[in-house]
Design a protein around this motif. Structure first.
Motif, short mmCIF file in Angstrom:
data_model
loop_
_atom_site.label_atom_id
_atom_site.label_comp_id
_atom_site.label_asym_id
_atom_site.label_seq_id
_atom_site.Cartn_x
_atom_site.Cartn_y
_atom_site.Cartn_z
N PHE A 219 0.87 -1.18 0.00
CA PHE A 219 0.00 0.00 0.00
C PHE A 219 0.90 1.23 0.00
O PHE A 219 1.61 1.48 0.98
CB PHE A 219 -0.91 -0.01 1.24
N TYR A 220 0.90 1.98 -1.10
CA TYR A 220 1.78 3.14 -1.23
C TYR A 220 0.96 4.35 -1.65
O TYR A 220 0.07 4.25 -2.48
CB TYR A 220 2.88 2.89 -2.26
N SER A 221 1.33 5.51 -1.11
CA SER A 221 0.62 6.75 -1.43
C SER A 221 1.64 7.85 -1.70
O SER A 221 2.79 7.59 -2.07
CB SER A 221 -0.28 7.13 -0.25
N GLU A 222 1.22 9.08 -1.49
CA GLU A 222 2.14 10.21 -1.68
C GLU A 222 3.31 10.17 -0.71
O GLU A 222 4.35 10.80 -0.94
CB GLU A 222 1.38 11.54 -1.54
N LYS A 223 3.16 9.41 0.39
CA LYS A 223 4.25 9.31 1.36
C LYS A 223 5.52 8.77 0.70
O LYS A 223 6.63 9.17 1.06
CB LYS A 223 3.84 8.38 2.51
N LEU A 224 5.35 7.87 -0.26
CA LEU A 224 6.49 7.33 -1.02
C LEU A 224 6.75 8.15 -2.28
O LEU A 224 7.91 8.47 -2.58
CB LEU A 224 6.22 5.88 -1.41
N ILE A 225 5.71 8.49 -3.01
CA ILE A 225 5.88 9.06 -4.34
C ILE A 225 6.47 10.46 -4.30
O ILE A 225 7.24 10.85 -5.18
CB ILE A 225 4.54 9.04 -5.09
N HIS A 226 6.15 11.24 -3.28
CA HIS A 226 6.72 12.59 -3.20
C HIS A 226 8.24 12.59 -2.98
O HIS A 226 8.95 13.35 -3.63
CB HIS A 226 6.01 13.40 -2.11
N PRO A 227 8.78 11.75 -2.10
CA PRO A 227 10.25 11.66 -2.02
C PRO A 227 10.88 11.22 -3.34
O PRO A 227 11.93 11.73 -3.73
CB PRO A 227 10.49 10.63 -0.91
N ILE A 228 10.27 10.28 -4.04
CA ILE A 228 10.82 9.85 -5.32
C ILE A 228 10.84 11.02 -6.29
O ILE A 228 11.82 11.24 -7.01
CB ILE A 228 9.99 8.68 -5.90
N ALA A 229 9.75 11.80 -6.32
CA ALA A 229 9.68 12.96 -7.22
C ALA A 229 10.71 14.02 -6.87
O ALA A 229 11.15 14.78 -7.74
CB ALA A 229 8.27 13.57 -7.17
N SER A 230 11.11 14.06 -5.61
CA SER A 230 12.07 15.07 -5.14
C SER A 230 13.50 14.54 -5.09
O SER A 230 14.39 15.23 -4.60
CB SER A 230 11.66 15.57 -3.75
N LYS A 231 13.68 13.32 -5.56
CA LYS A 231 15.00 12.66 -5.53
C LYS A 231 15.56 12.61 -4.12
O LYS A 231 16.76 12.77 -3.88
CB LYS A 231 15.98 13.35 -6.48
#
Length: 347
Positions: A219-231
């Motif tokens: 279960f993944y949300s913005e908690k994971l995706i935002h760090p990925i987007a920000s490198k």
């Protein structure tokens, strides 16, 4: 299941004429998360199935569809043992219930700019969960900086402390229940826009997804995706195998963090042990720099995957594998319009 109004004294939610029951579970909402019963956390949909056991046993088929996660194998086995005489189908999807957040993160990623990463880590929580409360308590006790959290009302604090008192013997009496917010009180969408600057300046972003206590994974949300987007390098303190399971989204797992404590069955002891094992990375600038640099290629790879993947098509492809009746429902409620923001509703 998310919309079901469960009343144990009321009529059954299953019509006597139902032959095939479709249970669609999307989000970690109130009705589909976990609650403490005795000294352990139980998954509410499983408890509901026990409540409706007599009616479910009269079905020809039970079809359970996870719309943005995977049901753990041991839970599937439990359900099969509960209902031995009916046909059971499990469909584990990752995208239909949550893909718009990935689209938003793509826009965030395309605006990436390089800045000096002056902070070892960054973390902020809007809606408190058990793992987030434990993390904030740990950060407080270790005199960490660059983390935010809300003040909890007496009722909210009681809701958190009650299950923790059943799951562990840890003393939280010195928890600092104060308002520590980076941008004051603001809507989650506003926070998402502003917190990018904080992620860009941090080497590590702590990821605390909704804890589902080994019943549900991936279960993944913005908690994971935002760090990925920000490198920014994600560090997971949530569900078992969070780092390894990102492979199923096309990402590469990150390296260097010590997740060996994931073998601990008690989740509170597990979270505590994972934090303690990785203390140097979260609190020490030199160690956070080293692990960030060690992951530089993976960080760039996952950033590229986020930008280049057609996340809506990924959701459509998953739906196309479903039976027509379920497919029609998902296409109407998820793929043809933007669903509400996920249940966490906070930063």
């Amino acid at each position: 299941m998310d919309a079901a109004q469960v009343n144990v004294l009321g009529e059954s939610l299953i019509s006597p004429h139902t032959r095939t029951l479709n249970m669609l579970i999307s989000d970690a909402t109130w009705s589909t998360n976990c609650c403490v019963i005795g000294d352990r956390m139980e998954w509410k949909p499983l408890a509901w199935m026990l409540h409706e056991k007599t009616r479910i046993e009269k079905l020809d088929k039970l079809r359970l569809v996870m719309c943005e996660s995977r049901l753990a194998n041991h839970v599937k086995q439990t359900i099969r043992q509960m209902f031995r005489d009916i046909e059971i189908e499990f469909h584990d999807l990752l995208m239909p219930g949550i893909y718009p957040i990935y689209l938003d993160a793509q826009d965030m990623a395309k605006k990436y700019r390089s800045v000096d990463r002056v902070d070892p880590m960054y973390y902020s929580v809007g809606t408190m969960r058990l793992n987030r409360f434990l993390l904030v308590d740990w950060l407080q006790k270790n005199k960490a900086r660059n983390f935010g959290h809300p003040v909890l009302s007496d009722k909210e604090l009681k809701v958190i402390l009650h299950p923790l008192s059943r799951l562990c013997k840890k003393d939280f009496s010195d928890y600092e229940n104060v308002n520590r917010r980076f941008f004051g009180d603001c809507h989650v969408d506003t926070y998402w826009q502003k917190h990018v600057d904080l992620l860009l300046k941090a080497k590590i972003g702590i990821v605390t997804e909704q804890p589902l206590f080994d019943y549900v994974e991936r279960f993944y949300s913005e908690k994971l995706i935002h760090p990925i987007a920000s490198k920014t390098l994600p560090f997971f303190i949530g569900n078992k195998n969070d780092n390894e399971n990102i492979r199923e989204l096309g990402f590469q797992p990150y390296i260097g963090f010590d997740y060996s404590a994931e073998s601990i069955s008690n989740v509170v002891e597990r979270w505590q042990a994972i934090l303690d094992a990785n203390k140097k990375f979260l609190l020490d600038d030199d160690h956070s720099t080293q692990i960030f640099q060690k992951n530089s290629d993976i960080i760039q790879h996952n950033y590229s995957v986020l930008i280049e993947t057609d996340w809506k098509q990924k959701a459509v492809d998953e739906v196309l594998m479903l039976p027509q009746s379920v497919r029609d429902f998902l296409e109407t409620h998820f793929l043809n319009k933007k669903p509400p923001t996920i249940a966490s509703q906070g930063h």
